[in-house]
Design a protein around this motif. Structure first.
Motif, short mmCIF file in Angstrom:
data_model
loop_
_atom_site.label_atom_id
_atom_site.label_comp_id
_atom_site.label_asym_id
_atom_site.label_seq_id
_atom_site.Cartn_x
_atom_site.Cartn_y
_atom_site.Cartn_z
N GLY A 162 -2.21 5.33 5.65
CA GLY A 162 -2.56 6.34 6.64
C GLY A 162 -1.33 6.98 7.25
N GLU A 163 -0.21 6.26 7.24
CA GLU A 163 1.06 6.79 7.74
C GLU A 163 2.01 7.11 6.60
OE1 GLU A 163 1.68 7.48 10.89
OE2 GLU A 163 -0.31 6.76 11.51
N VAL A 164 2.05 6.20 5.61
CA VAL A 164 2.87 6.41 4.42
C VAL A 164 2.08 5.94 3.21
CG1 VAL A 164 5.09 6.14 5.62
CG2 VAL A 164 3.99 4.15 4.55
N VAL A 165 2.47 6.43 2.04
CA VAL A 165 1.90 5.94 0.80
C VAL A 165 2.99 5.20 0.05
CG1 VAL A 165 2.32 8.14 -0.40
CG2 VAL A 165 0.62 6.55 -1.29
N THR A 166 2.69 4.00 -0.39
CA THR A 166 3.67 3.17 -1.09
C THR A 166 3.21 3.02 -2.53
OG1 THR A 166 4.10 1.93 0.95
CG2 THR A 166 4.86 0.95 -1.14
N VAL A 167 4.11 3.31 -3.46
CA VAL A 167 3.77 3.18 -4.87
C VAL A 167 4.59 2.05 -5.49
CG1 VAL A 167 3.29 5.66 -5.01
CG2 VAL A 167 5.53 4.81 -5.74
N ARG A 168 4.03 1.49 -6.54
CA ARG A 168 4.74 0.50 -7.34
C ARG A 168 4.89 1.08 -8.73
NH1 ARG A 168 6.29 -4.67 -6.77
NH2 ARG A 168 6.53 -5.96 -8.64
#
Length: 403
Positions: free
Chosen positions: A138-144
């Motif tokens: 909701g604040e940041v999107v984290t990808v792997r």
């Protein structure tokens, strides 16, 4: 401080997204699964609606250097060989729609977008490094990534194609559907063909349960030809480019006119890579804006709206998406989820319309019996009015077309 967008996919849609986001003032990190940027050799038609977007990105000169600009579109009966209708292109398209109608090698379109990104932006391009999954807080999107690296961004754009992992996680959707249509495609140097088989225009051949399209690419030096027939698809759908037997294509064209069969045999004799086979898959038309964006994640191009090629707008809709993404991301007074929602609201209905029209066109192109006779009669009578697509080429909602 600039916001950062992560882009999954380095094809035409991914590069267009990177270019648009960079022009909107965002930092861009693009992740591409392949170890090198490349596009499989095939032709692409780009209408005035798409050419205008490339012009806005300053790519007109690069386009002019590699594309062909056919003077007209001709439709012929694949059985009799008879001309059914003609649509003027060339200067007529420029006068009507403010830009030309172009035909281009897919690798050349990919190349000019790549040039626009590498020479005109500060985007970071990461090869051999795909985005496998994401988490939206909701604040940041984290990808792997496929290398086990975690990266944070303010938004994620899934432009990773028909078999998009981003879409699968975002929407929990089923795999794409098999259409039952197969595309045989080839590229051949025009000089290798007898003069009678060369072309400077777009020609569509309509026959029962099949059709063919031929047109020039790469400044007219190459001819692209695609023959689409109905039949079972190979089992390995994700590996879309399959070796194809020219004999199988000859069999499919039994009953068509000598001119079309001579063209296909000429291509078979002179195409360096021979015929390749492409099983066509798609998805139903987009049903709502939330199928293109949710939270901090948006979808673009084939990841959002894969379509059949019967309106020649697959690559075009991805480029239009990227232009709209640019406008949305530049709305700096809005929170990021609202920007992506605005992007999706402004794109989903047009994409759905193009998807639906493409499906309809396939039925018309491959019609049999009385429907086929009615189609041919309508083309002979109304011709240009049926072939032109004002609502598409203008980029608005006006107009209608049977083809």
């Amino acid at each position: 401080m600039k916001k950062q967008v992560l882009v999954a996919g380095g094809g035409i849609g991914g590069l267009a997204a990177a270019l648009g986001a960079s022009r909107a003032g965002w930092d861009v990190r693009l992740y591409e699964r392949a170890a090198a940027f490349s596009e499989v050799g095939a032709g692409v038609q780009i209408g005035p609606n798409v050419v205008r977007r490339l012009q806005a990105w300053g790519l007109q000169q690069a386009l002019q250097a590699v594309a062909a600009f056919p003077s007209r579109l001709q439709v012929r009966n694949a059985v009799s060989g008879r001309e059914l209708a003609v649509l003027p292109l060339g200067p007529t398209a420029v006068e009507r729609y403010g830009a030309a109608y172009a035909t281009i090698h897919r690798a050349d379109l990919h190349g000019l977008l790549l040039q626009g990104v590498t020479q005109g932006t500060d985007a970071q391009l990461h090869l051999d490094h795909a985005i496998d999954r994401f988490a939206d807080s909701g604040e940041v999107v984290t990808v792997r990534t496929s290398r086990g690296k975690e990266v944070e961004g303010d938004a994620l754009i899934g432009a990773d194609g028909l078999w998009s992992r981003t879409r699968t996680q975002l929407l929990c959707t089923m795999p794409p559907r098999v259409t039952g249509h197969l595309a045989y495609r080839a590229l051949v140097p025009q000089q290798a063909l007898p003069e009678a088989l060369r072309t400077i225009q777009v020609t569509a051949w309509l026959g029962p349960r099949l059709h063919a399209v031929q047109y020039p690419v790469r400044r007219g030096e190459l001819q692209n030809i695609v023959v689409i027939v109905q039949g079972p698809a190979p089992q390995d759908l994700e590996n879309w480019d399959h070796a194809a037997n020219a004999a199988g294509l000859d069999h499919a064209l039994q009953g068509t006119c000598t001119t079309l069969q001579d063209l296909v045999r000429g291509v078979s004799d002179h195409a360096p890579a021979g015929w390749r086979l492409w099983p066509l898959c798609d998805r139903p038309p987009v049903r709502a804006a939330d199928e293109m964006a949710r939270g901090l994640v948006g979808l673009l191009g084939d990841a959002a709206h894969p379509m059949r090629p019967y309106l020649a707008q697959g690559a075009g809709m991805a480029i239009e998406d990227a232009a709209e993404l640019q406008r949305a991301l530049a709305m700096h007074d809005l929170e990021v989820p609202l920007r992506l929602t605005r992007y999706a609201l402004n794109r989903w209905q047009r994409n759905a319309r193009v998807q639906a029209r493409s499906i309809r066109n396939g039925r018309i192109f491959h019609a049999t019996g009385l429907v086929r006779w009615g189609r041919d009669g309508a083309l002979r009578l109304l011709g240009e009015r049926l072939l032109d697509v004002p609502w598409l080429y203008r980029g608005d909602g006006a107009g209608a077309s049977a083809l």
